[in-house]
Scaffold this motif. Structure first.
Motif, PDB file in Angstrom:
ATOM      1  N   SER A  55       1.097  -1.492   0.234  1.00  0.00           N
ATOM      2  CA  SER A  55       0.019   0.086   0.383  1.00  0.00           C
ATOM      3  C   SER A  55       0.732   1.341  -0.304  1.00  0.00           C
ATOM      4  N   GLN A  56       0.088   2.024  -0.127  1.00  0.00           N
ATOM      5  CA  GLN A  56       0.601   3.965  -0.218  1.00  0.00           C
ATOM      6  C   GLN A  56       0.185   4.580   0.352  1.00  0.00           C
ATOM      7  N   ILE A  57       0.630   5.018   2.003  1.00  0.00           N
ATOM      8  CA  ILE A  57       0.340   6.017   2.858  1.00  0.00           C
ATOM      9  C   ILE A  57       0.889   7.283   2.381  1.00  0.00           C
ATOM     10  N   VAL A  58      -0.587   8.353   2.043  1.00  0.00           N
ATOM     11  CA  VAL A  58      -0.347   9.557   2.071  1.00  0.00           C
ATOM     12  C   VAL A  58      -0.351  10.376   3.288  1.00  0.00           C
ATOM     13  N   LEU A  59       0.084  11.302   3.748  1.00  0.00           N
ATOM     14  CA  LEU A  59       0.333  12.038   5.351  1.00  0.00           C
ATOM     15  C   LEU A  59      -0.182  13.440   4.418  1.00  0.00           C
ATOM     16  N   ASN A  60      -0.803  13.664   5.622  1.00  0.00           N
ATOM     17  CA  ASN A  60      -0.918  15.606   5.631  1.00  0.00           C
ATOM     18  C   ASN A  60      -0.369  15.785   6.059  1.00  0.00           C
ATOM     19  N   ASP A  61      -0.484  17.440   6.524  1.00  0.00           N
ATOM     20  CA  ASP A  61      -0.168  18.387   7.499  1.00  0.00           C
ATOM     21  C   ASP A  61      -0.740  18.573   8.633  1.00  0.00           C
ATOM     22  N   GLY A  62       0.022  18.028   9.755  1.00  0.00           N
ATOM     23  CA  GLY A  62      -0.361  17.447  11.150  1.00  0.00           C
ATOM     24  C   GLY A  62      -0.177  16.310  11.492  1.00  0.00           C
ATOM     25  N   ASP A  63       0.153  16.135  10.459  1.00  0.00           N
ATOM     26  CA  ASP A  63      -0.330  13.667  10.989  1.00  0.00           C
ATOM     27  C   ASP A  63       0.987  13.333  11.302  1.00  0.00           C
ATOM     28  N   VAL A  64       0.895  11.542  12.246  1.00  0.00           N
ATOM     29  CA  VAL A  64       2.005  11.124  12.230  1.00  0.00           C
ATOM     30  C   VAL A  64       1.900  10.001  11.843  1.00  0.00           C
ATOM     31  N   TYR A  65       2.914   9.150  11.823  1.00  0.00           N
ATOM     32  CA  TYR A  65       2.934   8.035  10.821  1.00  0.00           C
ATOM     33  C   TYR A  65       3.778   7.021  11.672  1.00  0.00           C
ATOM     34  N   PHE A  66       3.295   5.598  12.271  1.00  0.00           N
ATOM     35  CA  PHE A  66       4.876   5.072  12.804  1.00  0.00           C
ATOM     36  C   PHE A  66       4.849   3.674  11.922  1.00  0.00           C
ATOM     37  N   MET A  67       6.358   2.937  12.035  1.00  0.00           N
ATOM     38  CA  MET A  67       6.545   1.983  11.626  1.00  0.00           C
ATOM     39  C   MET A  67       7.544   1.180  12.624  1.00  0.00           C
ATOM     40  N   ASN A  68       6.532   0.038  12.440  1.00  0.00           N
ATOM     41  CA  ASN A  68       7.568  -0.913  13.281  1.00  0.00           C
ATOM     42  C   ASN A  68       9.059  -1.203  12.749  1.00  0.00           C
ATOM     43  N   SER A  69       9.999  -1.962  13.826  1.00  0.00           N
ATOM     44  CA  SER A  69      11.430  -2.313  13.584  1.00  0.00           C
ATOM     45  C   SER A  69      10.691  -4.181  12.332  1.00  0.00           C
ATOM     46  N   GLU A  70      12.107  -3.160  11.367  1.00  0.00           N
ATOM     47  CA  GLU A  70      11.918  -4.214  10.481  1.00  0.00           C
ATOM     48  C   GLU A  70      10.786  -4.110   9.636  1.00  0.00           C
ATOM     49  N   GLU A  71      10.437  -2.938   9.521  1.00  0.00           N
ATOM     50  CA  GLU A  71       8.848  -2.586   8.202  1.00  0.00           C
ATOM     51  C   GLU A  71       9.718  -2.183   7.463  1.00  0.00           C
ATOM     52  N   ILE A  72       9.335  -2.307   6.364  1.00  0.00           N
ATOM     53  CA  ILE A  72      10.055  -2.374   5.099  1.00  0.00           C
ATOM     54  C   ILE A  72       8.476  -1.148   4.258  1.00  0.00           C
ATOM     55  N   HIS A  73      10.083   0.057   3.850  1.00  0.00           N
ATOM     56  CA  HIS A  73       9.281   1.119   3.896  1.00  0.00           C
ATOM     57  C   HIS A  73      10.560   2.192   2.840  1.00  0.00           C
ATOM     58  N   SER A  74       9.286   2.966   1.909  1.00  0.00           N
ATOM     59  CA  SER A  74      10.271   4.026   1.138  1.00  0.00           C
ATOM     60  C   SER A  74       9.530   5.078   1.030  1.00  0.00           C
ATOM     61  N   TYR A  75       9.651   6.485   0.607  1.00  0.00           N
ATOM     62  CA  TYR A  75       9.458   7.856   0.963  1.00  0.00           C
ATOM     63  C   TYR A  75       9.097   7.791  -0.812  1.00  0.00           C
ATOM     64  N   CYS A  76       8.181   8.058  -1.222  1.00  0.00           N
ATOM     65  CA  CYS A  76       8.057   8.562  -2.278  1.00  0.00           C
ATOM     66  C   CYS A  76       8.071  10.113  -3.069  1.00  0.00           C
ATOM     67  N   ASP A  77       8.598  10.716  -4.266  1.00  0.00           N
ATOM     68  CA  ASP A  77       7.793  11.972  -4.354  1.00  0.00           C
ATOM     69  C   ASP A  77       8.805  12.782  -3.465  1.00  0.00           C
ATOM     70  N   VAL A  78       9.810  12.989  -2.417  1.00  0.00           N
ATOM     71  CA  VAL A  78      10.141  13.670  -1.630  1.00  0.00           C
ATOM     72  C   VAL A  78      10.960  15.435  -2.258  1.00  0.00           C
ATOM     73  N   THR A  79      10.727  16.229  -1.752  1.00  0.00           N
ATOM     74  CA  THR A  79      10.713  17.394  -2.603  1.00  0.00           C
ATOM     75  C   THR A  79      10.704  18.337  -1.769  1.00  0.00           C
ATOM     76  N   ASP A  80      11.666  19.648  -2.032  1.00  0.00           N
ATOM     77  CA  ASP A  80      11.626  20.714  -1.357  1.00  0.00           C
ATOM     78  C   ASP A  80      10.414  21.550  -0.417  1.00  0.00           C
ATOM     79  N   ASP A  81       9.642  21.087  -1.387  1.00  0.00           N
ATOM     80  CA  ASP A  81       8.239  22.127  -0.406  1.00  0.00           C
ATOM     81  C   ASP A  81       7.708  21.120   0.486  1.00  0.00           C
TER      82      ASP A  81
END
Length: 276
Positions: A55-81
Motif C-alpha cells: 500500500s501507499q500511505i499519504v500523510l497530510n499536514d499534522g499527521d503522525v505515522y509509525f513504523m515497527n522495527s524491520e518494516e519495509i518502506h520508502s518515501y516517494c516524490d520527496v521535494t523541497d516543498d
C-alpha cells in the motif's frame, strides 16, 4: 523480492537519529528498505507519500505515522516543498523497559491523547533550530524519553502483522552471519571463517554481506564490538583497555578509533554521555 537493509547510526548526543526535510532531503531518496529501528514521522507540510509492500500511505499536514522495527518502506516524490521530521529509535534503547528484554515488541499508534503528545514532541523536534546545541540536546533527550514512554505505555500490539525485511529469502545467509557475529564477537573472527560458516567463498560473502547490509563485514563486526564495549564501560568501572580486549578489539587504540569514527567521541566521552 530484494530489499536493502540500512544500519542507522544514532546521534552521538542522544539515543536517536533525527532527519528533517527539506534540510536533509538526500536522506529520503531510497528504494524500499528496512532497518532495526522504530520510525516516527511527523508532517508539518504535506502531502508526504510513504510506500509500503502492499500500500501507499499519504500523510497530510499534522499527521503522525509509525513504523515497527524491520518494516519495509520508502518515501516517494520527496521535494523541497515538503516539511517533515523522521525520528529513529533503536529497540536496544527500549528493551530494558520491556517485560521480556529478549523480545522485539510491536506497536500500533492510534488517535488519542498519547498520540497527540507524540505529535507535539515530534513537532518540537522539527522546529529545533540546532540539534547539536548543548541546551537543545538536554531538551531533545527529554523529548525522546517522552516519545518512548508514550509508545510503550499505550501502544503495544503483539497482534499487528507486517512483512519483515529479515524474512525475505535472500537475507537468510546474512541473518545467519549476523547471529554468528553476535554470538562470537569477542573472538578473532575472520572473513574466511564466517564465509565458511554460511557456505560461501570469502569473496562472494564479502560482496553479498555489503549488498545486504550497506556495510562491510569488518565494519559491522567493529560496530557490534563497540556497542558491547560501551555497555561495559557504562555498567561498570572497567577501563577502556579492558573493555577493548574483552570485546574482541586487538588493542585499545582500535576501540578508540572505531568509537571516534562512528560516534565522533572517545569511549570515555561516550561513557559520560550515556550516564547523563
Amino acid at each position: 523480492m530484494n530489499y536493502k537493509r540500512f544500519l542507522i547510526e544514532p546521534s552521538p548526543n542522544y539515543a536517536a537519529k533525527i532527519f528533517r526535510c527539506p534540510q536533509m532531503i538526500d536522506n529520503f531518496n531510497f528504494t524500499l528498505h528496512w532497518h532495526r529501528d522504530y520510525e516516527f514521522i511527523y508532517v508539518k507540510k504535506g502531502p508526504l507519500k510513504v510506500q509500503k509492500i502492499d500500500s501507499q500511505i499519504v500523510l497530510n499536514d499534522g499527521d503522525v505515522y509509525f513504523m515497527n522495527s524491520e518494516e519495509i518502506h520508502s518515501y516517494c516524490d520527496v521535494t523541497d516543498d515538503l516539511q517533515f521530521v523522521v525520528v529513529n529509535i533503536s529497540p536496544k534503547i527500549l528493551k530494558p523497559y520491556f517485560e521480556n528484554p529478549d523480545e522485539i515488541l510491536t506497536f500500533e499508534i492510534k488517535k488519542g491523547d498519547a498520540c497527540d503528545k507524540i505529535a507535539h514532541s515530534l513537532k518540537v523536534l522539527y522546529e529545533c533550530e540546532n540539534l547539536n546545541d548543548r541546551l537543545e540536546i538536554l531538551r531533545i533527550k527529554a523529548i525522546i524519553n517522552n516519545i518512548s514512554y508514550n509508545l510503550i505505555k499505550y501502544y503495544k500490539n503483539p497482534d499487528i502483522s507486517f512483512v519483515k525485511g529479515s524474512d525475505s529469502d535472500d537475507f537468510d545467509c546474512a541473518k545467519s552471519a549476523l547471529k554468528y557475529m553476535e554470538e562470537n564477537y569477542a573472538s578473532d573472527i575472520s572473513l574466511t571463517e564466517i564465509a565458511n560458516y554460511v557456505g560461501m567463498t570469502p569473496a562472494h560473502f564479502s560482496k553479498y554481506f555489503k549488498d545486504k547490509n550497506e556495510m562491510t563485514f569488518l565494519k559491522y563486526l567493529r560496530r557490534i564490538r563497540l556497542d558491547h564495549a560501551i555497555k561495559d564501560l557504562r555498567d561498570s568501572e572497567m577501563s577502556v583497555k579492558a573493555a577493548a580486549l574483552k570485546n574482541g578489539f586487538p588493542n585499545v587504540n582500535s576501540l578508540i578509533l572505531t568509537c571516534k569514527e562512528i560516534y565522533g567521541r572517545t569511549p570515555i566521552e561516550m561513557k559520560q554521555f550515556v550516564r547523563t
